[in-house]
Design a protein around this motif. Structure first.
Motif, PDB file in Angstrom:
ATOM      1  N   HIS A   1     -38.016  40.919  41.781  1.00  0.00           N
ATOM      2  CA  HIS A   1     -39.106  40.177  42.438  1.00  0.00           C
ATOM      3  C   HIS A   1     -39.964  41.075  43.300  1.00  0.00           C
ATOM      4  O   HIS A   1     -39.481  42.014  43.922  1.00  0.00           O
ATOM      5  CB  HIS A   1     -38.555  39.004  43.257  1.00  0.00           C
ATOM      6  CG  HIS A   1     -37.522  39.393  44.265  1.00  0.00           C
ATOM      7  ND1 HIS A   1     -36.236  39.714  43.921  1.00  0.00           N
ATOM      8  CD2 HIS A   1     -37.575  39.520  45.618  1.00  0.00           C
ATOM      9  CE1 HIS A   1     -35.547  40.020  45.007  1.00  0.00           C
ATOM     10  NE2 HIS A   1     -36.339  39.913  46.059  1.00  0.00           N
TER      11      HIS A   1
ATOM     12  N   HIS B   1     -37.823  44.645  43.533  1.00  0.00           N
ATOM     13  CA  HIS B   1     -36.409  44.992  43.662  1.00  0.00           C
ATOM     14  C   HIS B   1     -35.559  43.782  43.266  1.00  0.00           C
ATOM     15  O   HIS B   1     -36.086  42.697  43.003  1.00  0.00           O
ATOM     16  CB  HIS B   1     -36.087  45.490  45.084  1.00  0.00           C
ATOM     17  CG  HIS B   1     -36.222  44.461  46.168  1.00  0.00           C
ATOM     18  ND1 HIS B   1     -36.389  44.793  47.497  1.00  0.00           N
ATOM     19  CD2 HIS B   1     -36.208  43.095  46.143  1.00  0.00           C
ATOM     20  CE1 HIS B   1     -36.455  43.707  48.224  1.00  0.00           C
ATOM     21  NE2 HIS B   1     -36.354  42.656  47.438  1.00  0.00           N
TER      22      HIS B   1
ATOM     23  N   LEU C   1     -32.455  33.539  52.729  1.00  0.00           N
ATOM     24  CA  LEU C   1     -31.519  34.275  51.866  1.00  0.00           C
ATOM     25  C   LEU C   1     -30.076  34.024  52.280  1.00  0.00           C
ATOM     26  O   LEU C   1     -29.799  33.707  53.442  1.00  0.00           O
ATOM     27  CB  LEU C   1     -31.775  35.788  51.925  1.00  0.00           C
ATOM     28  CG  LEU C   1     -33.041  36.323  51.261  1.00  0.00           C
ATOM     29  CD1 LEU C   1     -34.131  36.528  52.294  1.00  0.00           C
ATOM     30  CD2 LEU C   1     -32.777  37.605  50.501  1.00  0.00           C
TER      31      LEU C   1
ATOM     32  N   HIS D   1     -31.348  41.992  44.012  1.00  0.00           N
ATOM     33  CA  HIS D   1     -30.105  42.095  44.784  1.00  0.00           C
ATOM     34  C   HIS D   1     -29.182  40.930  44.466  1.00  0.00           C
ATOM     35  O   HIS D   1     -29.580  39.951  43.815  1.00  0.00           O
ATOM     36  CB  HIS D   1     -30.398  42.180  46.283  1.00  0.00           C
ATOM     37  CG  HIS D   1     -31.581  41.373  46.746  1.00  0.00           C
ATOM     38  ND1 HIS D   1     -31.599  40.006  46.712  1.00  0.00           N
ATOM     39  CD2 HIS D   1     -32.793  41.757  47.235  1.00  0.00           C
ATOM     40  CE1 HIS D   1     -32.761  39.578  47.191  1.00  0.00           C
ATOM     41  NE2 HIS D   1     -33.513  40.617  47.500  1.00  0.00           N
TER      42      HIS D   1
ATOM     43  N   TYR E   1     -29.627  33.575  56.297  1.00  0.00           N
ATOM     44  CA  TYR E   1     -30.659  34.394  56.932  1.00  0.00           C
ATOM     45  C   TYR E   1     -31.997  33.695  56.747  1.00  0.00           C
ATOM     46  O   TYR E   1     -32.247  33.067  55.718  1.00  0.00           O
ATOM     47  CB  TYR E   1     -30.689  35.766  56.224  1.00  0.00           C
ATOM     48  CG  TYR E   1     -31.987  36.523  56.382  1.00  0.00           C
ATOM     49  CD1 TYR E   1     -32.088  37.578  57.284  1.00  0.00           C
ATOM     50  CD2 TYR E   1     -33.112  36.172  55.627  1.00  0.00           C
ATOM     51  CE1 TYR E   1     -33.287  38.258  57.433  1.00  0.00           C
ATOM     52  CE2 TYR E   1     -34.311  36.848  55.777  1.00  0.00           C
ATOM     53  CZ  TYR E   1     -34.390  37.886  56.681  1.00  0.00           C
ATOM     54  OH  TYR E   1     -35.578  38.553  56.836  1.00  0.00           O
TER      55      TYR E   1
ATOM     56  N   ASP F   1     -38.937  33.221  54.402  1.00  0.00           N
ATOM     57  CA  ASP F   1     -37.916  33.632  53.431  1.00  0.00           C
ATOM     58  C   ASP F   1     -36.587  33.023  53.843  1.00  0.00           C
ATOM     59  O   ASP F   1     -36.275  32.961  55.034  1.00  0.00           O
ATOM     60  CB  ASP F   1     -37.707  35.158  53.463  1.00  0.00           C
ATOM     61  CG  ASP F   1     -38.916  35.955  53.022  1.00  0.00           C
ATOM     62  OD1 ASP F   1     -39.552  35.565  52.033  1.00  0.00           O
ATOM     63  OD2 ASP F   1     -39.210  36.981  53.670  1.00  0.00           O
TER      64      ASP F   1
ATOM     65  N   GLN G   1     -42.356  36.331  56.585  1.00  0.00           N
ATOM     66  CA  GLN G   1     -42.951  37.487  55.920  1.00  0.00           C
ATOM     67  C   GLN G   1     -44.473  37.362  55.952  1.00  0.00           C
ATOM     68  O   GLN G   1     -44.999  36.268  55.771  1.00  0.00           O
ATOM     69  CB  GLN G   1     -42.443  37.584  54.475  1.00  0.00           C
ATOM     70  CG  GLN G   1     -42.920  38.828  53.769  1.00  0.00           C
ATOM     71  CD  GLN G   1     -42.051  39.256  52.585  1.00  0.00           C
ATOM     72  OE1 GLN G   1     -42.408  40.175  51.884  1.00  0.00           O
ATOM     73  NE2 GLN G   1     -40.925  38.622  52.370  1.00  0.00           N
TER      74      GLN G   1
ATOM     75  N   VAL H   1     -41.234  41.759  57.566  1.00  0.00           N
ATOM     76  CA  VAL H   1     -40.647  40.471  57.946  1.00  0.00           C
ATOM     77  C   VAL H   1     -40.191  40.490  59.401  1.00  0.00           C
ATOM     78  O   VAL H   1     -39.617  41.478  59.862  1.00  0.00           O
ATOM     79  CB  VAL H   1     -39.410  40.158  57.058  1.00  0.00           C
ATOM     80  CG1 VAL H   1     -38.781  38.827  57.445  1.00  0.00           C
ATOM     81  CG2 VAL H   1     -39.775  40.157  55.577  1.00  0.00           C
TER      82      VAL H   1
ATOM     83  N   ARG I   1     -38.411  30.864  49.184  1.00  0.00           N
ATOM     84  CA  ARG I   1     -39.575  30.996  50.074  1.00  0.00           C
ATOM     85  C   ARG I   1     -40.227  29.641  50.268  1.00  0.00           C
ATOM     86  O   ARG I   1     -40.216  28.794  49.369  1.00  0.00           O
ATOM     87  CB  ARG I   1     -40.625  31.954  49.503  1.00  0.00           C
ATOM     88  CG  ARG I   1     -39.979  33.059  48.760  1.00  0.00           C
ATOM     89  CD  ARG I   1     -40.581  34.392  48.698  1.00  0.00           C
ATOM     90  NE  ARG I   1     -39.628  35.215  47.941  1.00  0.00           N
ATOM     91  CZ  ARG I   1     -38.715  35.997  48.491  1.00  0.00           C
ATOM     92  NH1 ARG I   1     -38.637  36.122  49.797  1.00  0.00           N
ATOM     93  NH2 ARG I   1     -37.866  36.675  47.739  1.00  0.00           N
TER      94      ARG I   1
ATOM     95  N   HIS J   1     -43.941  40.727  45.637  1.00  0.00           N
ATOM     96  CA  HIS J   1     -44.961  39.786  46.128  1.00  0.00           C
ATOM     97  C   HIS J   1     -46.231  40.536  46.462  1.00  0.00           C
ATOM     98  O   HIS J   1     -46.217  41.747  46.688  1.00  0.00           O
ATOM     99  CB  HIS J   1     -44.527  39.069  47.412  1.00  0.00           C
ATOM    100  CG  HIS J   1     -43.075  38.840  47.547  1.00  0.00           C
ATOM    101  ND1 HIS J   1     -42.413  37.943  46.761  1.00  0.00           N
ATOM    102  CD2 HIS J   1     -42.149  39.366  48.394  1.00  0.00           C
ATOM    103  CE1 HIS J   1     -41.136  37.943  47.119  1.00  0.00           C
ATOM    104  NE2 HIS J   1     -40.951  38.798  48.103  1.00  0.00           N
TER     105      HIS J   1
ATOM    106  N   ARG K   1     -40.123  45.244  53.004  1.00  0.00           N
ATOM    107  CA  ARG K   1     -40.617  43.888  53.218  1.00  0.00           C
ATOM    108  C   ARG K   1     -41.024  43.786  54.681  1.00  0.00           C
ATOM    109  O   ARG K   1     -40.243  44.143  55.564  1.00  0.00           O
ATOM    110  CB  ARG K   1     -39.529  42.842  52.918  1.00  0.00           C
ATOM    111  CG  ARG K   1     -39.077  42.793  51.470  1.00  0.00           C
ATOM    112  CD  ARG K   1     -40.190  42.315  50.561  1.00  0.00           C
ATOM    113  NE  ARG K   1     -39.756  42.028  49.196  1.00  0.00           N
ATOM    114  CZ  ARG K   1     -39.917  42.839  48.147  1.00  0.00           C
ATOM    115  NH1 ARG K   1     -40.446  44.032  48.299  1.00  0.00           N
ATOM    116  NH2 ARG K   1     -39.543  42.449  46.934  1.00  0.00           N
TER     117      ARG K   1
ATOM    118  N   ILE L   1     -28.015  36.433  52.369  1.00  0.00           N
ATOM    119  CA  ILE L   1     -27.593  37.819  52.645  1.00  0.00           C
ATOM    120  C   ILE L   1     -26.300  37.873  53.485  1.00  0.00           C
ATOM    121  O   ILE L   1     -25.362  38.592  53.120  1.00  0.00           O
ATOM    122  CB  ILE L   1     -28.729  38.554  53.396  1.00  0.00           C
ATOM    123  CG1 ILE L   1     -29.799  38.979  52.400  1.00  0.00           C
ATOM    124  CG2 ILE L   1     -28.230  39.729  54.222  1.00  0.00           C
ATOM    125  CD1 ILE L   1     -29.712  40.415  51.981  1.00  0.00           C
TER     126      ILE L   1
HETATM  127  C1  1HN Z   1     -35.950  40.392  50.432  1.00  0.00           C
HETATM  128  O1  1HN Z   1     -35.719  40.861  49.198  1.00  0.00           O
HETATM  129  C2  1HN Z   1     -37.153  39.763  50.731  1.00  0.00           C
HETATM  130  O2  1HN Z   1     -37.973  39.954  48.527  1.00  0.00           O
HETATM  131  C3  1HN Z   1     -37.371  39.248  52.000  1.00  0.00           C
HETATM  132  O3  1HN Z   1     -39.309  39.246  50.037  1.00  0.00           O
HETATM  133  C4  1HN Z   1     -36.426  39.360  52.969  1.00  0.00           C
HETATM  134  C5  1HN Z   1     -34.259  40.110  53.688  1.00  0.00           C
HETATM  135  C6  1HN Z   1     -33.086  40.730  53.444  1.00  0.00           C
HETATM  136  C7  1HN Z   1     -32.829  41.256  52.197  1.00  0.00           C
HETATM  137  C8  1HN Z   1     -33.735  41.151  51.185  1.00  0.00           C
HETATM  138  C9  1HN Z   1     -38.213  39.650  49.691  1.00  0.00           C
HETATM  139  C10 1HN Z   1     -35.213  40.001  52.706  1.00  0.00           C
HETATM  140  C11 1HN Z   1     -34.963  40.507  51.429  1.00  0.00           C
END
Ligand code: 1HN
Length: 375
Positions: free
Chosen positions: A161, A120, A178, A122, A105, A176, A109, A86, A128, A163, A84, A180
């Motif tokens: 997901h 991916h 999250l 998680h 977090y 973004d 992006q 970012v 967003r 993009h 990503r 996290i």
């Molecule tokens: C993530 O999956 C995205 O999917 C963006 O766009 C930022 C930051 C930490 C962990 C996963 C995304 C992320 C992230």
């Protein structure tokens, strides 16, 4: 009473730990340390503060200063290399956990025309908020969505997901958000790359908004059993329209003006389990009263300009600037214009606080409800 004297008084009189070091005790503490143990009274006041103590600082990130760096990332790395692409926002008090505030977090992006960031999933939940550009899309568990300015989009935990930006689109930037840091604090974070890197588009484009995003109407007979909202994209126009309509019939909140939460239309509750989001409108010249809440907040100015006073400090914002309010810190918002409204998008961890029974809020009683401004 001076603060230090008052603290000593609270500790002595109210039964807080108050043990002076002696040679014998210091020896004892060393012995305990060698056994991977410790005396609770040496840490009790720190680990049981009277009220929440935040390590986060109130911070504002000016978008017009960050934007050039975000665009530079576009030249320096590809989504294939970076996963990503970012630029994340680091709170000086929370760099160790990569948080913008508390356990949240946030980052900016950027993607260019024809680019794709592979699929991916998680344990962390993501959201967003679309800032600029055209042609961006996201695919969440097969639901492909087009992304427009000021749209709010969910990527609930566990959903695949990816993009991208259409070939005929422009450079797109979105924020973004999250949880996290929270997932890592809980030591509960898993991450998985999609076996095919790209997932199929399994439903008509924008089906989630067409199905679940209609005002006060729910598709007859449809049920939903997942722990997150079936509505994945909340578009800007109906959101702004709702704020304007509501403003016609209410004085709004003394602390937040015209304030509406993005909800799961099936339950009326939070859109995801850990994080929620709101949009608020401050009328021309509006100056809200100070309050504080148990929970961390990340704001983005979606329209207009103004300032917020957070922990006694003034932060001036305009469209696209991002700022944070740490837990239990006094804050009040001001629309600086006397002719235009201002809108603040925010996301927060209140669903977590509420689920755990920890949410509290209070208004500032002194000084007419306004903080003295230190700087
Ligand atoms: C993530 O999956 C995205 O999917 C963006 O766009 C930022 C930051 C930490 C962990 C996963 C995304 C992320 C992230």
């Amino acid at each position: 009473m001076a603060e230090a004297v008052y603290d000593a008084y609270r500790e002595e009189v109210l039964g807080r730990a108050n043990v002076a070091d002696t040679e014998e005790l210091v020896e004892f503490y060393k012995d305990l340390e060698s056994q991977h143990a410790g005396a609770l009274w040496t840490v009790a006041n720190k680990i049981e503060p009277w009220e929440p103590v935040t390590e986060s600082q109130p911070v504002l990130w000016q978008f017009d200063r960050l934007r050039e760096h975000v665009l530079r990332a576009l030249e320096l790395v590809s989504p294939e290399q970076a996963g990503r692409r970012v630029v994340y926002l680091a709170n000086p008090g929370r760099r160790d956990v990569t948080a913008a505030v508390g356990w949240l977090y946030t980052g900016l992006q950027v993607m260019g025309p024809g680019e794709l960031a592979s699929s991916h999933r998680h344990s962390a939940s993501a959201l967003r908020f679309i800032m600029e550009g055209s042609g961006a899309f996201t695919n969440v568990d097969g639901h492909k969505m087009t992304l427009g300015r000021n749209d709010f989009v969910l990527t609930p935990n566990g959903t695949w997901h990816e993009h991208g930006v259409a070939e005929d689109g422009t450079v797109c930037i979105w924020q973004d958000g999250l949880d996290i840091p929270l997932m890592n604090a809980l030591e509960a974070n898993f991450y998985e790359v999609h076996p095919d890197l790209q997932q199929a588009v399994s439903f008509p484009i924008d089906d989630s908004t067409a199905t679940w995003g209609n005002p006060a109407l729910r598709p007859a007979g449809e049920t939903w059993s997942k722990r997150y909202s079936p509505l994945l994209k909340y578009e800007w126009e109906p959101t702004y329209e709702a704020l304007l309509k509501y403003a016609r019939v209410t004085d709004g909140s003394p602390y937040d003006g015209i304030h509406m939460d993005y909800v799961n239309p099936f339950t009326g509750g939070a859109p995801m389990q850990t994080m929620g989001a709101s949009m608020q409108l401050l009328r021309p010249g509006e100056h809200t009263r100070a309050h504080r809440e148990v929970g961390s907040f990340v704001y983005q100015c979606a329209k207009g300009s103004g300032h917020s006073i957070i922990g006694g400090r003034r932060f001036d914002w305009k469209e696209r600037d991002i700022f944070v309010v740490p837990s239990w810190m006094w804050h009040e918002h001001v629309n600086g214009s006397d002719s235009e409204d201002a809108c603040l998008f925010s996301f927060h961890d209140l669903p977590t606080m509420r689920t755990l029974g920890l949410y509290r809020a209070e208004g500032l009683a002194e000084n007419g409800g306004f903080q003295p401004v230190i700087s």
